[in-house]
Each structure stands twice: as C-alpha cells, then as structure tokens.
Design a protein around this motif. Structure first.
Motif, PDB file in Angstrom:
ATOM      1  N   PRO A  42       0.802  -1.239   0.000  1.00 37.87           N
ATOM      2  CA  PRO A  42       0.000   0.000   0.000  1.00 37.87           C
ATOM      3  C   PRO A  42       0.830   1.282   0.000  1.00 37.87           C
ATOM      4  O   PRO A  42       0.425   2.278  -0.615  1.00 37.87           O
ATOM      5  N   GLU A  43       1.993   1.278   0.671  1.00 40.68           N
ATOM      6  CA  GLU A  43       2.781   2.528   0.726  1.00 40.68           C
ATOM      7  C   GLU A  43       3.401   2.850  -0.628  1.00 40.68           C
ATOM      8  O   GLU A  43       3.415   4.000  -1.063  1.00 40.68           O
ATOM      9  N   TYR A  44       3.925   1.827  -1.293  1.00 41.19           N
ATOM     10  CA  TYR A  44       4.504   2.058  -2.629  1.00 41.19           C
ATOM     11  C   TYR A  44       3.397   2.375  -3.634  1.00 41.19           C
ATOM     12  O   TYR A  44       3.576   3.167  -4.548  1.00 41.19           O
ATOM     13  N   ARG A  45       2.256   1.726  -3.410  1.00 43.81           N
ATOM     14  CA  ARG A  45       1.117   2.001  -4.305  1.00 43.81           C
ATOM     15  C   ARG A  45       0.708   3.475  -4.216  1.00 43.81           C
ATOM     16  O   ARG A  45       0.473   4.130  -5.234  1.00 43.81           O
ATOM     17  N   ALA A  46       0.664   3.985  -2.989  1.00 40.01           N
ATOM     18  CA  ALA A  46       0.265   5.388  -2.797  1.00 40.01           C
ATOM     19  C   ALA A  46       1.264   6.323  -3.486  1.00 40.01           C
ATOM     20  O   ALA A  46       0.866   7.296  -4.137  1.00 40.01           O
ATOM     21  N   LEU A  47       2.557   6.002  -3.361  1.00 43.27           N
ATOM     22  CA  LEU A  47       3.572   6.860  -3.989  1.00 43.27           C
ATOM     23  C   LEU A  47       3.479   6.772  -5.516  1.00 43.27           C
ATOM     24  O   LEU A  47       3.531   7.790  -6.217  1.00 43.27           O
ATOM     25  N   LEU A  48       3.319   5.550  -6.021  1.00 41.64           N
ATOM     26  CA  LEU A  48       3.184   5.353  -7.474  1.00 41.64           C
ATOM     27  C   LEU A  48       1.996   6.161  -8.009  1.00 41.64           C
ATOM     28  O   LEU A  48       2.105   6.866  -9.018  1.00 41.64           O
ATOM     29  N   HIS A  49       0.871   6.055  -7.328  1.00 37.23           N
ATOM     30  CA  HIS A  49      -0.334   6.755  -7.792  1.00 37.23           C
ATOM     31  C   HIS A  49      -0.179   8.261  -7.686  1.00 37.23           C
ATOM     32  O   HIS A  49      -0.638   8.993  -8.570  1.00 37.23           O
ATOM     33  N   ALA A  50       0.475   8.722  -6.624  1.00 38.16           N
ATOM     34  CA  ALA A  50       0.672  10.176  -6.478  1.00 38.16           C
ATOM     35  C   ALA A  50       1.516  10.693  -7.647  1.00 38.16           C
ATOM     36  O   ALA A  50       1.214  11.738  -8.229  1.00 38.16           O
ATOM     37  N   CYS A  51       2.576   9.945  -7.990  1.00 37.54           N
ATOM     38  CA  CYS A  51       3.437  10.359  -9.113  1.00 37.54           C
ATOM     39  C   CYS A  51       2.651  10.319 -10.426  1.00 37.54           C
ATOM     40  O   CYS A  51       2.675  11.269 -11.220  1.00 37.54           O
TER      41      CYS A  51
END
Ligand code: FE2
Length: 287
Positions: free
Chosen positions: A99-108
């Motif tokens: 979930p943390e990497y997913r959030a960063l990926l989506h934010a980018c």
C-alpha cells in the motif's frame, strides 16, 4: 493548489509533444524518500511474492542471452544487504502490491496524468518497479511494454536509448512476437547499434521518459543505484499491442501482415478481431 510539494517537475508542453514518441527528461523529489531506504526495501523484498523479485549477477554482457544470465548464489535479502560489494542487479516488480509504494506510485502518476490524458487518454495498469544495482553493473539491451518514467533516486546511471521506430534494431516481426508471446525482454545486440544511441546520464533527482518498446541498455556509475520506474498503459498503447499480437498470429499461419500503423483502418479491424478473440478465449477458459 493544495500546498503539498509536487513530486515531479514536468514541462507540460514537452510531455504533450513527446509522450510515447521520444524520450525526454523530467525532475523529481524522491531522493531520500524513506521508501527507498535499505531497511524498507528489505521489508518490501520479504513481503513481495517470490515471482516479483528478480535478481542476478550485475557483470553481464550488453547482449546477454537471458537463458544464460549468471546468478550470484545469494538470496534476495542478502542481495539487498550486500548490493554495494557484490556485483548484482535486482528488480522488485509490481511494488504497488504494497500500500505505501502504491500510494507513492499513484501520487506520481496522477501528476503525469494531468498532462498525459490530452495526448494519451486512458491511463491504466499503473505498475511500479524498484531497481537496485551494484556499482558498475549492466542491464542488458532490452525493451519493455509500458510507458515508463525512470526516476533516478540514488547513484548514477547512464542509459542508452534507441529509436523505437528503427526497424534495423528491432524488426516488425520481433515487435509482433514481443506483444503476442511476451518472450524475455532481452534483445539481440550488435556493437554498431551504439552509434545510434541517445545517451542520458541520470543523477539523483533526474528522470527520463522511455516510450513503449524503446530499446535500451544501462550502465551504473561508481555507487549503488536505486531507481523507481513508474509505468502505465494508454488506450493507444493497448490498441497497438493488440494489433501487433494479431499480426503475430497471422505470421504463425504463414502470412506477411502489413506493419502496424501502415493502414489505420486495417489496424482498427485487426484490433476488433483481437479483442473479440481474447474475449472468446476468456469465456472458454471460464466455461
Ligand atoms: Fe527497461
């Protein structure tokens, strides 16, 4: 504006002109981000399923035969811990499962999408990859199926990118097969290709857009390199992949299909046929 600093610095005009056509540079603010610290990457490595962690020796040839890629004898976790002294190359795939990497990926990618929808609508299949490589290691000559922004987080990388429309480097038949059969990404390499390369030297904070099926190979500098690849597909890239896959099926039956892009109307018909076939196969499998 929300007041939150942007993660990426993108020139919207450049993106709209060049997305999925030619490489261009961006900047980012991910260097020093806690998700790329060694201990956090170790946890990611443990949490991801085994098939999402790929690693091998880093001292390989540019034209490395994928079937003969040397291993290091280390486990995935040892590889992360000893990346500075042990010649290794590693990719953590589909990090959006966390979930943390997913959030960063989506934010980018939300920041990319602000500009990309005007020229490449239908952003879909958002996938992230973290590359971890030893000093001096090489990523062999290959191509990938996604629209990609490679963000250099730590260390330096020299990327050699080639024109994805150069059929002297990758033939139309190879492209068709790539989209149909999903063979290993590595491509046959000849020394003379390098004269046609566009060289991008990336330091922390730098990023480069890599269009779909752009052939490239990569050399790491004198320090450990960490890169974050943020990727997606568009309506156009999915359609093009479908037409290539349909052409590959025609080739298997002994036909010589017209190249993708030569006839938009024919491409439309092939794409519809490919989609219908895919749906039918899906229904039969489920049945
Ligand atoms: Fe790549």
């Amino acid at each position: 504006m929300t007041g939150r600093p942007e993660l990426l610095e993108i020139d919207g005009d450049v993106l709209r002109r060049s997305l999925d056509r030619e490489p261009f540079r961006i900047r980012h603010r991910l260097s020093g981000h806690p998700l790329f610290a060694v201990e956090r990457l170790l946890r990611l490595c443990r949490d991801l399923p085994e098939e999402c962690v790929e690693y091998n020796a880093g001292d390989v040839a540019v034209g490395q035969d994928a079937a003969l890629t040397p291993r290091t004898g280390l486990s995935a976790e040892e590889t992360v811990r000893r990346i500075a002294e042990q010649q290794s190359w590693m990719v953590l795939k589909y990090v959006e499962r966390d979930p943390e990497y997913r959030a960063l990926l989506h934010a980018c990618l939300d920041e990319v999408r602000r500009h990309s929808e005007a020229v490449a609508p239908g952003m879909d299949r958002r996938e992230g990859f973290v590359f971890l490589s030893s000093p001096g290691s090489v990523t062999p000559f290959h191509m990938d199926p996604e629209l990609n922004f490679l963000l250099q987080v730590a260390g330096k990388k020299r990327m050699r990118l080639f024109d994805n429309a150069d059929r002297g480097i990758v033939s139309e038949a190879e492209l068709d097969r790539f989209h149909a059969d999903h063979p290993h990404r590595n491509l046959p390499f000849r020394e003379e290709f390098d004269a046609r390369a566009r060289v991008h030297d990336l330091a922390p904070g730098d990023g480069v857009h890599v269009p779909v099926t752009t052939p490239h190979w990569v050399e790491v500098g004198d320090e450990v390199s960490v890169s974050f690849s943020i990727t997606f597909r568009s309506d156009v890239s999915e359609r093009r992949a479908g037409v290539h896959a349909w052409n590959a099926a025609l080739r298997r039956r002994g036909w010589r299909p017209r190249a993708v892009g030569a006839s938009p109307r024919l491409d439309d018909a092939k794409y519809l046929a490919w989609r219908a076939r895919r749906r039918l196969v899906g229904m039969l499998r489920r049945g």
